[in-house]
Design a protein around this motif. Structure first.
Motif, PDB file in Angstrom:
ATOM      1  N   GLY A   1       0.700  -0.929  -0.145  1.00  0.00           N
ATOM      2  CA  GLY A   1      -0.002   0.055   0.061  1.00  0.00           C
ATOM      3  C   GLY A   1       0.818   1.215   0.010  1.00  0.00           C
ATOM      4  O   GLY A   1       0.424   2.111  -0.596  1.00  0.00           O
TER       5      GLY A   1
ATOM      6  N   ALA B   1       0.845   4.131  -2.935  1.00  0.00           N
ATOM      7  CA  ALA B   1       0.486   5.547  -2.684  1.00  0.00           C
ATOM      8  C   ALA B   1       1.479   6.403  -2.919  1.00  0.00           C
ATOM      9  O   ALA B   1       1.253   7.610  -3.455  1.00  0.00           O
ATOM     10  CB  ALA B   1       0.272   5.574  -1.092  1.00  0.00           C
TER      11      ALA B   1
ATOM     12  N   MET C   1      -6.949   0.685  -3.708  1.00  0.00           N
ATOM     13  CA  MET C   1      -6.715   1.811  -3.421  1.00  0.00           C
ATOM     14  C   MET C   1      -6.862   2.955  -4.684  1.00  0.00           C
ATOM     15  O   MET C   1      -7.465   4.166  -4.393  1.00  0.00           O
ATOM     16  CB  MET C   1      -5.340   1.996  -2.934  1.00  0.00           C
TER      17      MET C   1
END
Length: 301
Positions: free
Chosen positions: A31, A35, A171
């Motif tokens: 993640g 990101a 995401m």
């Protein structure tokens, strides 16, 4: 044997808090990487091509990581695969919703907000229960069945590639102004990677609960869902428990009138229905694990 042992290890230990409070979980590392890449590249112009390149890069990095880790031997493969399968932790999160809902509606809302993306502040008790059950069914498919499927096909590299893309989809795979173009490639690849596991999950739930409706009905009802994959395990679960799932809900303050899956099923549900869904998914997990064990023995013999 590696896959069977990984499934059993995950079922026994789940996500040990003492371990992940001291070091970052692999999903967190994935993640963080996604990101950072999103912050660097998700801006005009050419957002869709940049997203395609990111998708290819994540898949390549996941495959490379899997190949390297596989060289460390069977024990490493078992441990990594057990970490990336999430049966026990999923069931614990869903059970938490049932227990919280028994305490109060407010507690149930807080608990279900941890596992769903919809608005929860105005949910009534049946909506809380439906949210938990839908999350359980969908996440059984993409959190357990899909890693098992891709390990069976492509070993540890397959599992890590899948988790990379699935994490990216969670995401940036949204059809909003921010991610529509940049997340397009990861969302479409995630749909493709989950196509078979979603249908196999539904078939497993349908079979283990006694085929309470025709398989053709499951197919028809799954198509009512807004997702090309999530509707399959949800439709199977709805008929297994004789309840209605999906239906109207709110996202980011916008009310969406989605159709019901199994519209004739019970709608006034609560903690008991949540716990029945957990039992159903443990039975399905057990059947899948026995199948893995049987295939392993057949291969060895």
């Amino acid at each position: 044997m590696t896959l069977f042992l990984a499934l059993v290890l995950d079922a026994l230990l789940g996500e040990p808090k003492w371990l992940w409070s001291r070091m970052p979980h692999p999903a967190v590392l994935m993640g963080n990487l996604i990101a950072r890449a999103t912050s660097m590249f998700n801006h005009a112009p050419h957002q869709k091509p940049k997203g395609v390149i990111l998708c290819i890069g994540l898949a390549g990095l996941g495959g490379l990581a899997g190949l390297v880790l596989a060289q460390l031997g069977p024990l490493a493969e078992i441990l990594v695969t057990a970490i990336l399968v999430a049966q026990r932790s999923l069931m614990q999160h869903v059970q938490d919703v049932a227990q919280s809902l028994r305490l109060s509606l407010a507690a149930g809302r807080r608990s279900v907000a941890m596992i769903v993306g919809r608005d929860t502040a105005q949910m009534d008790a049946p909506q809380v229960a439906r949210g938990a059950i839908e999350s359980a069914a969908e996440n059984f498919s993409d959190g357990i069945a899909a890693p098992v499927f891709w390990f069976a096909l492509a070993g540890l590299p397959g599992v890590i590639i899948y988790k990379m893309i699935n994490t990216a989809d969670s995401m940036i795979g949204y059809k909003n102004e921010t991610y529509r173009d940049f997340g397009w490639a990861c969302a479409r690849l995630d749909d493709l990677l989950n196509w078979a596991p979603a249908r196999l999950s539904a078939f497993g739930i349908w079979l283990i609960t006694g085929c309470r409706t025709s398989w053709g009905t499951i197919i028809s009802e799954a198509k009512l869902h807004r997702s090309p994959n999530a509707g399959w395990p949800e439709a199977a679960m709805a008929y297994a428990l004789d309840i209605s799932l999906s239906g109207p809900r709110s996202y980011e303050g916008k009310f969406e009138k989605f159709p019901w899956v199994n519209a004739a099923g019970r709608k006034n549900i609560g903690p008991v229905a949540i716990e029945k869904s957990i039992q159903t998914l443990w039975l399905t997990w057990g059947a899948m694990t026995l199948l893995v064990a049987g295939m392993t023995l057949a291969f060895l013999l």
